[in-house]
Design a protein around this motif. Sequence first.
Motif, PDB file in Angstrom:
ATOM      1  N   GLY A   1       2.069   1.736   5.660  1.00 13.62           N
ATOM      2  CA  GLY A   1       1.420   0.457   5.383  1.00 13.62           C
ATOM      3  C   GLY A   1       1.392  -0.480   6.576  1.00 13.62           C
ATOM      4  N   ALA A   2       2.249  -0.199   7.562  1.00 15.28           N
ATOM      5  CA  ALA A   2       2.397  -1.152   8.662  1.00 15.28           C
ATOM      6  C   ALA A   2       1.108  -1.304   9.461  1.00 15.28           C
ATOM      7  N   MET A   3       0.566  -0.161   9.954  1.00 20.61           N
ATOM      8  CA  MET A   3      -0.649  -0.238  10.777  1.00 20.61           C
ATOM      9  C   MET A   3      -1.851  -0.662   9.935  1.00 20.61           C
ATOM     10  N   LEU A   4      -1.944  -0.077   8.730  1.00 18.42           N
ATOM     11  CA  LEU A   4      -3.055  -0.437   7.850  1.00 18.42           C
ATOM     12  C   LEU A   4      -3.011  -1.939   7.536  1.00 18.42           C
ATOM     13  N   GLY A   5      -1.812  -2.436   7.267  1.00 19.01           N
ATOM     14  CA  GLY A   5      -1.656  -3.851   6.965  1.00 19.01           C
ATOM     15  C   GLY A   5      -2.051  -4.723   8.146  1.00 19.01           C
ATOM     16  N   LEU A   6      -1.625  -4.304   9.348  1.00 23.88           N
ATOM     17  CA  LEU A   6      -1.960  -5.094  10.538  1.00 23.88           C
ATOM     18  C   LEU A   6      -3.467  -5.145  10.767  1.00 23.88           C
ATOM     19  N   LYS A   7      -4.118  -3.989  10.571  1.00 21.89           N
ATOM     20  CA  LYS A   7      -5.574  -3.973  10.780  1.00 21.89           C
ATOM     21  C   LYS A   7      -6.282  -4.835   9.737  1.00 21.89           C
TER      22      LYS A   7
ATOM     23  N   ILE B   1       0.842  -1.205   0.000  1.00 24.59           N
ATOM     24  CA  ILE B   1       0.000   0.000   0.000  1.00 24.59           C
ATOM     25  C   ILE B   1       0.873   1.249   0.000  1.00 24.59           C
ATOM     26  N   MET B   2       1.921   1.183   0.814  1.00 22.40           N
ATOM     27  CA  MET B   2       2.869   2.302   0.885  1.00 22.40           C
ATOM     28  C   MET B   2       3.502   2.532  -0.491  1.00 22.40           C
ATOM     29  N   VAL B   3       3.902   1.451  -1.125  1.00 21.97           N
ATOM     30  CA  VAL B   3       4.522   1.588  -2.446  1.00 21.97           C
ATOM     31  C   VAL B   3       3.527   2.207  -3.437  1.00 21.97           C
TER      32      VAL B   3
ATOM     33  N   SER C   1      10.240 -25.223   1.962  1.00 17.46           N
ATOM     34  CA  SER C   1      10.852 -24.995   3.274  1.00 17.46           C
ATOM     35  C   SER C   1       9.775 -24.976   4.351  1.00 17.46           C
ATOM     36  N   PRO C   2      10.184 -25.058   5.632  1.00 18.64           N
ATOM     37  CA  PRO C   2       9.183 -24.945   6.699  1.00 18.64           C
ATOM     38  C   PRO C   2       8.454 -23.607   6.611  1.00 18.64           C
ATOM     39  N   ARG C   3       7.215 -23.605   7.072  1.00 17.40           N
ATOM     40  CA  ARG C   3       6.402 -22.392   6.946  1.00 17.40           C
ATOM     41  C   ARG C   3       6.972 -21.226   7.734  1.00 17.40           C
ATOM     42  N   LEU C   4       7.699 -21.541   8.811  1.00 15.65           N
ATOM     43  CA  LEU C   4       8.282 -20.475   9.616  1.00 15.65           C
ATOM     44  C   LEU C   4       9.300 -19.672   8.793  1.00 15.65           C
ATOM     45  N   SER C   5      10.057 -20.356   7.944  1.00 15.65           N
ATOM     46  CA  SER C   5      11.043 -19.651   7.105  1.00 15.65           C
ATOM     47  C   SER C   5      10.342 -18.653   6.192  1.00 15.65           C
ATOM     48  N   LEU C   6       9.213 -19.072   5.644  1.00 14.30           N
ATOM     49  CA  LEU C   6       8.438 -18.193   4.770  1.00 14.30           C
ATOM     50  C   LEU C   6       7.952 -16.960   5.530  1.00 14.30           C
ATOM     51  N   LEU C   7       7.441 -17.216   6.741  1.00 10.35           N
ATOM     52  CA  LEU C   7       6.894 -16.125   7.555  1.00 10.35           C
ATOM     53  C   LEU C   7       7.987 -15.107   7.880  1.00 10.35           C
ATOM     54  N   ILE C   8       9.160 -15.615   8.277  1.00 14.53           N
ATOM     55  CA  ILE C   8      10.263 -14.718   8.624  1.00 14.53           C
ATOM     56  C   ILE C   8      10.702 -13.938   7.384  1.00 14.53           C
ATOM     57  N   THR C   9      10.707 -14.611   6.245  1.00 15.65           N
ATOM     58  CA  THR C   9      11.065 -13.928   5.001  1.00 15.65           C
ATOM     59  C   THR C   9      10.075 -12.799   4.703  1.00 15.65           C
ATOM     60  N   ALA C  10       8.799 -13.063   4.939  1.00 16.30           N
ATOM     61  CA  ALA C  10       7.776 -12.039   4.683  1.00 16.30           C
ATOM     62  C   ALA C  10       8.020 -10.812   5.559  1.00 16.30           C
ATOM     63  N   ILE C  11       8.355 -11.060   6.830  1.00 14.89           N
ATOM     64  CA  ILE C  11       8.626  -9.936   7.738  1.00 14.89           C
ATOM     65  C   ILE C  11       9.872  -9.187   7.255  1.00 14.89           C
ATOM     66  N   GLY C  12      10.855  -9.947   6.797  1.00 14.54           N
ATOM     67  CA  GLY C  12      12.073  -9.335   6.262  1.00 14.54           C
ATOM     68  C   GLY C  12      11.789  -8.443   5.059  1.00 14.54           C
ATOM     69  N   ILE C  13      10.945  -8.921   4.164  1.00 17.74           N
ATOM     70  CA  ILE C  13      10.583  -8.130   2.979  1.00 17.74           C
ATOM     71  C   ILE C  13       9.879  -6.843   3.400  1.00 17.74           C
ATOM     72  N   SER C  14       9.041  -6.969   4.433  1.00 12.00           N
ATOM     73  CA  SER C  14       8.333  -5.798   4.938  1.00 12.00           C
ATOM     74  C   SER C  14       9.331  -4.728   5.407  1.00 12.00           C
ATOM     75  N   PHE C  15      10.308  -5.145   6.218  1.00 10.10           N
ATOM     76  CA  PHE C  15      11.341  -4.197   6.684  1.00 10.10           C
ATOM     77  C   PHE C  15      12.131  -3.635   5.508  1.00 10.10           C
ATOM     78  N   LEU C  16      12.442  -4.505   4.573  1.00  6.74           N
ATOM     79  CA  LEU C  16      13.215  -4.073   3.406  1.00  6.74           C
ATOM     80  C   LEU C  16      12.488  -2.955   2.667  1.00  6.74           C
ATOM     81  N   LEU C  17      11.190  -3.158   2.410  1.00  6.60           N
ATOM     82  CA  LEU C  17      10.424  -2.157   1.666  1.00  6.60           C
ATOM     83  C   LEU C  17      10.347  -0.841   2.434  1.00  6.60           C
ATOM     84  N   GLU C  18      10.087  -0.932   3.748  1.00 11.88           N
ATOM     85  CA  GLU C  18       9.948   0.285   4.552  1.00 11.88           C
ATOM     86  C   GLU C  18      11.262   1.061   4.574  1.00 11.88           C
ATOM     87  N   ASN C  19      12.364   0.359   4.753  1.00 12.64           N
ATOM     88  CA  ASN C  19      13.650   1.041   4.853  1.00 12.64           C
ATOM     89  C   ASN C  19      14.142   1.551   3.503  1.00 12.64           C
ATOM     90  N   LEU C  20      13.790   0.809   2.474  1.00 14.89           N
ATOM     91  CA  LEU C  20      14.135   1.252   1.125  1.00 14.89           C
ATOM     92  C   LEU C  20      13.400   2.560   0.809  1.00 14.89           C
TER      93      LEU C  20
END
Lengths: 237, 292
Positions: free
Chosen positions: B219-225, B43-45, B90-109
């Motif tokens: 996008g963080a708060m909107l995404g969480l809601k 959404i932010m993008v 891969s285990p689902r946890l790896s996917l979840l952590i990757t998703a959080i990583g992508i989120s940080f990447l986009l915000e910081n970028l």
Amino acid sequence: MLKTMLKVNDINVYYGSIHAIKGVSFSVERGEIVTLIGANGAGKSTILNTVSGLLRSKTGSVSFLDKPIGSLVPHKIVAGGLAQVPEGRRVFLNMTAEENLEMGAFTRKGAEAAESLADVYMRFPRLKERRKQIAGTLSGGEQQMLAMGRALMSKPELLMLDEPSMGLAPILVEQIFEIIKELNAAGVTILLVEQNAQMALSIADRGYVLETGRIATSASASELLNNDAVKKAYLGG
Amino acid sequence: MSLVISQLINGLQSGSIYALVALGYSMVYGIIMLLNFAHGDIIMVGAYAAWFVMVRLSLNPVLAIILAILACTVLGVVIEKVAYTPLRSSPRLSLLITAIGISFLLENLAQRVFGAGAQKVPALISGPAIEIGGQRFSFIAMVTIVVSVVSMALLTFLVRKTKMGKAMRAVSEDMGTAQLMGINVNLTISFTFAVGSALAGIGSILYSCAYPQASPTMGAMLGLKAFVAAVLGGIGSIPGAMLGGFCIGLAEAIVSAVGLSVWKDGVVFAILIVVLVVKPTGILGRAIREKV
């Protein structure tokens, strides 16, 4: 026309460190019904899933109509004319019977799919009656018919059936085997995996006996029915 | 009375944005069992894309809307291909952590490229207030509700009636069998990300109309809601995501209307906790057995 439909040569399949299929080779000729029999866990489904492209063999080759398919993705294999009815039917429970059939024709064009649908409804009138019903509410026998009809929607030259008798009442099992014979008579080559060895051998031309990932015996169905070791192990004495 | 109606419209306006975003969460979860926490940042993008097209390229709003939605769609598919596809087995946890990583990447970028401060997004849509039965409604609120409802109707049609939509349902129910049917699973998953991200893009435009600024963490708060909305409706369920979105929007409006607007965010997360304790499958969700 090519005589050999499916040729599996020296495949080895692993689940992690478990060596599930050990150097298996077999072939299916055009027009035949070939059966793979064996106990639970012998590797029957693993072989079918390797042929379908869901699993990969580390060695050897799989060829269908003289073309290597061992490295193709599953949807390409289906489009080439090789369909599988998976173990436990695996119909899409939340979709209607007709939607399930449409999925079976995914690789085909609209007009061809409509033609296949008419054919399948002709062969399975019960499915036509239930076409709008959610598949999860169909009976076990109806679900098996749906799974078979769905596989036929891709108009396969070779149909692989994985334990079609599983969990069905004897009368339904006979009905299903009758349909398999009819399909074969209509020109579909059949590779049948069964635990119900008696039933499978009674309609098959040839059979392979699988034991813990290896082919132990192969012969014509009538020979296997009279083979003492096979009788003892799979036909209840 | 008129206050009640105007609060109701406010609730439906934000609720329809939550619903559009929640749909992407739910569809992706339905198909690959991933909580795609990078979804909110799409959404932010989208907001930055609209700002960039209008302010930096000085193009017109229509083009800005189209390009922003397109940017979200492409980004969603690129994230799926680059970050999630390699982890399919891969285990689902790896996917979840990757998703959080992508989120940080986009915000910081976004912070690196556009700065930490907010950028003002010029008006994308404007029009006179609409009067119905003596009550005046903001043009943007009406557009938001109508566009959302139409998008949801189109999505429902897509999923129920088209070949690709049916393939999405088949893959989400049983990926292995879908492959045996000749369905191209990778294509179907990418298509799901594309549709989910396009809906987030539409949400992004509507959100930017209501709150006209783009900032790296918007996008963080909107995404969480929206995630809460998806869980409330029953994650994996498309009608559930729509219903959950409207419920969350209305809950916020009600809390604000009774003068407790500082509790607005708190109430949303209280709803999440209650749902997880009382009915973790959500309103329309079904308990699914773990695939063995």
